[in-house]
Write a protein that holds these residues in place. Structure first.
Motif, PDB file in Angstrom:
ATOM      1  N   THR A  10      66.247  32.141  44.792  1.00 38.08           N
ATOM      2  CA  THR A  10      67.583  31.861  44.275  1.00 38.08           C
ATOM      3  C   THR A  10      68.609  32.612  45.109  1.00 38.08           C
ATOM      4  O   THR A  10      68.390  33.774  45.474  1.00 38.08           O
ATOM      5  CB  THR A  10      67.701  32.326  42.811  1.00 38.08           C
ATOM      6  N   THR A  47      73.128  33.134  45.710  1.00 30.56           N
ATOM      7  CA  THR A  47      74.517  32.823  45.337  1.00 30.56           C
ATOM      8  C   THR A  47      75.380  32.644  46.577  1.00 30.56           C
ATOM      9  O   THR A  47      76.600  32.666  46.496  1.00 30.56           O
ATOM     10  CB  THR A  47      75.099  33.970  44.481  1.00 30.56           C
ATOM     11  N   GLY A  61      74.303  30.316  41.318  1.00 28.77           N
ATOM     12  CA  GLY A  61      72.903  30.387  41.710  1.00 28.77           C
ATOM     13  C   GLY A  61      72.403  29.012  42.097  1.00 28.77           C
ATOM     14  O   GLY A  61      72.720  28.015  41.440  1.00 28.77           O
ATOM     15  N   THR A  96      68.022  28.659  38.957  1.00 27.80           N
ATOM     16  CA  THR A  96      67.456  29.983  39.216  1.00 27.80           C
ATOM     17  C   THR A  96      65.956  29.980  38.919  1.00 27.80           C
ATOM     18  O   THR A  96      65.410  29.024  38.384  1.00 27.80           O
ATOM     19  CB  THR A  96      68.124  31.055  38.334  1.00 27.80           C
TER      20      THR A  96
END
Length: 446
Positions: free
Chosen positions: A403, A405, A411, A434
């Motif tokens: 995962t 960002t 995410g 995620t």
């Protein structure tokens, strides 16, 4: 879902084995060492497929099949496609069999490998011929024929991709595996399952609550996960095809389930005794034994591939660190020493490495530590691109899903090679995704 997939895939595979038209024998190939962090990708040419009877349907299906082949082989991380604009020949017009290939046309543009394909469509069924050539040695490495309805083209192509992977690396690859992950839906968190590449996502839970930590059983038929649907974190164990399962809802927190390889047993962190400890449970949720016993918090169990050891996270030394317990001797060894916060251990399929999440200078990244050479310095796999968490190895050990960002979202699921190269996003669906977890192969066995 899984059983149908397996049966259908085996039928397609058998057809491939029985119907090879040229009775072509696979030639040996010096396998690609995909674990090499300095790997140069092998150039491969993927020209248009031949419409074997010349029908418009064959041309259309062939274009669809070629795109699936391109995406599947690119996903492996060890092949790169030669630009079609450089092609000096067109097998879709001159022929797709070995005797019809002028290999100098392909070596001249730097293509070390070539795949030719042919499509025949008749009475609602498709016959797909595929051949993999070593252009420099003028050898056929793999030839297969698959038949089935047109809606099985993606599956046929992935069966051949697995054959290509095996011919080139000695491993069947990821093409018969699945992913499970958490995705936000209408403000809730639900569990999903998809193909290995994020295609065909299917929603599994509808708790309209927070569901987390999905974990595959070894046979891919069961998922265990945590849900707050009952007002606190409990572990749900669910068969993916049949409407049966159970809920582990002891007092306190019931979290981070992990299946024991090849067994109907799982480890989980339970706090009914007051302290968060790891226990071994049956699939029905019955207690087998307590695995950890310390004053600290013990969570996130992960079995070694042979089931003989258990990695977990404990703060027994003051900060969260990763430990390994030998389940026979009871001996516990600390694995991580660098950094004050290391969590989410994930064993490589060969049991020689552990990927994990570490926090350094307020940045969350994925690291890997070698186990078979004794404690050493960890290797940082992600850096300077958002927060990166939740590593999970592909069944062949060549890729790691995680995962991140990095694109500014809350995410999303990404994938990279085990050396940390070729990091790219897997799926583009609404919400945040995620905690991806890779299944074992559901068709192929090494």
């Amino acid at each position: 879902m899984t059983r149908r997939f397996v049966v259908s895939a085996i039928m397609l595979l058998l057809m491939g084995l029985l119907m090879a038209p040229d009775r072509l024998t696979a030639a040996p190939y010096d396998t690609i060492q995909v674990s090499n962090p300095f790997l140069n990708k092998t150039p491969i040419a993927l020209p248009a497929f031949m419409a074997l009877t010349g029908s418009p349907a064959e041309t259309r299906i062939g274009a669809e099949a070629l795109e699936t082949l391109e995406n599947g082989l690119t996903f492996t991380g060890f092949l790169k496609q030669v630009n079609p604009a450089a092609f000096l020949a067109d097998p879709s017009k001159t022929g797709i069999q070995m005797s019809q290939i002028k290999f100098s046309d392909w070596t001249g543009i730097g293509a070390e490998l070539l795949i030719t394909g042919g499509i025949e469509e008749k009475d609602g069924r498709v016959k797909l011929e595929l051949r993999l050539f070593d252009t420099f040695n003028h050898q056929l490495l793999k030839g297969k024929v698959y038949t089935g309805p047109p809606d099985q083209i993606r599956r046929m192509i992935h069966l051949f991709c697995a054959e290509v992977s095996h011919a080139l690396t000695g491993k069947w690859g990821v093409f018969a595996s699945k992913l499970t992950f958490v995705s936000t839906v209408d403000g809730n968190k639900e569990i999903f399952v998809s193909d290995f590449d994020g295609h065909n996502p299917v929603r599994i839970t509808r708790h309209k609550s927070i569901s987390l930590s999905p974990a595959w059983s070894s046979d891919g038929q069961w998922l265990a996960y945590v849900s707050y649907a009952g007002g606190k974190p409990d572990i749900y164990i669910r068969h993916l095809e049949q409407k049966r399962g159970t809920v582990i809802k002891r007092d306190g927190m019931n979290i981070t389930p992990a299946w024991m390889p090849g067994q109907d047993k799982l480890a989980a962190a339970l706090s009914f005794s007051g302290n968060q400890e790891i226990y071994l449970l049956t699939r029905q949720g019955e207690m087998i034994k307590k695995i950890t016993s310390s004053w600290g918090i013990n969570v996130s169990p992960q079995f070694s591939p042979d089931g003989g050891k258990l990695a977990f996270v404990s703060n027994r030394s003051g900060t969260p660190q990763i430990y390994i317990k030998d389940l026979s001797s009871g001996e516990v060894d600390r694995v991580t020493f660098q950094g004050r916060y290391n969590t989410s251990p994930a064993w490589s399929p060969d049991g020689k490495k552990i990927a994990y999440v570490g926090i350094e200078k307020n940045r969350i990244d994925i690291y890997m530590v070698q186990l078979d050479k004794g404690p050493g310095m960890p290797v940082q796999l992600t850096r300077n691109q958002g927060d990166n968490e939740d590593p999970s190895w592909s069944p062949d050990g060549n890729l790691i899903v995680f995962t991140s960002t990095r694109d500014g979202r809350g995410g999303a699921v990404f994938v990279m090679t085990a050396a940390g190269t070729d990091q790219r996003r897997l799926m583009n669906m609404p919400g945040h995704q995620t905690q991806p977890r890779w299944s074992k192969p559901m068709t192929y066995k090494e």
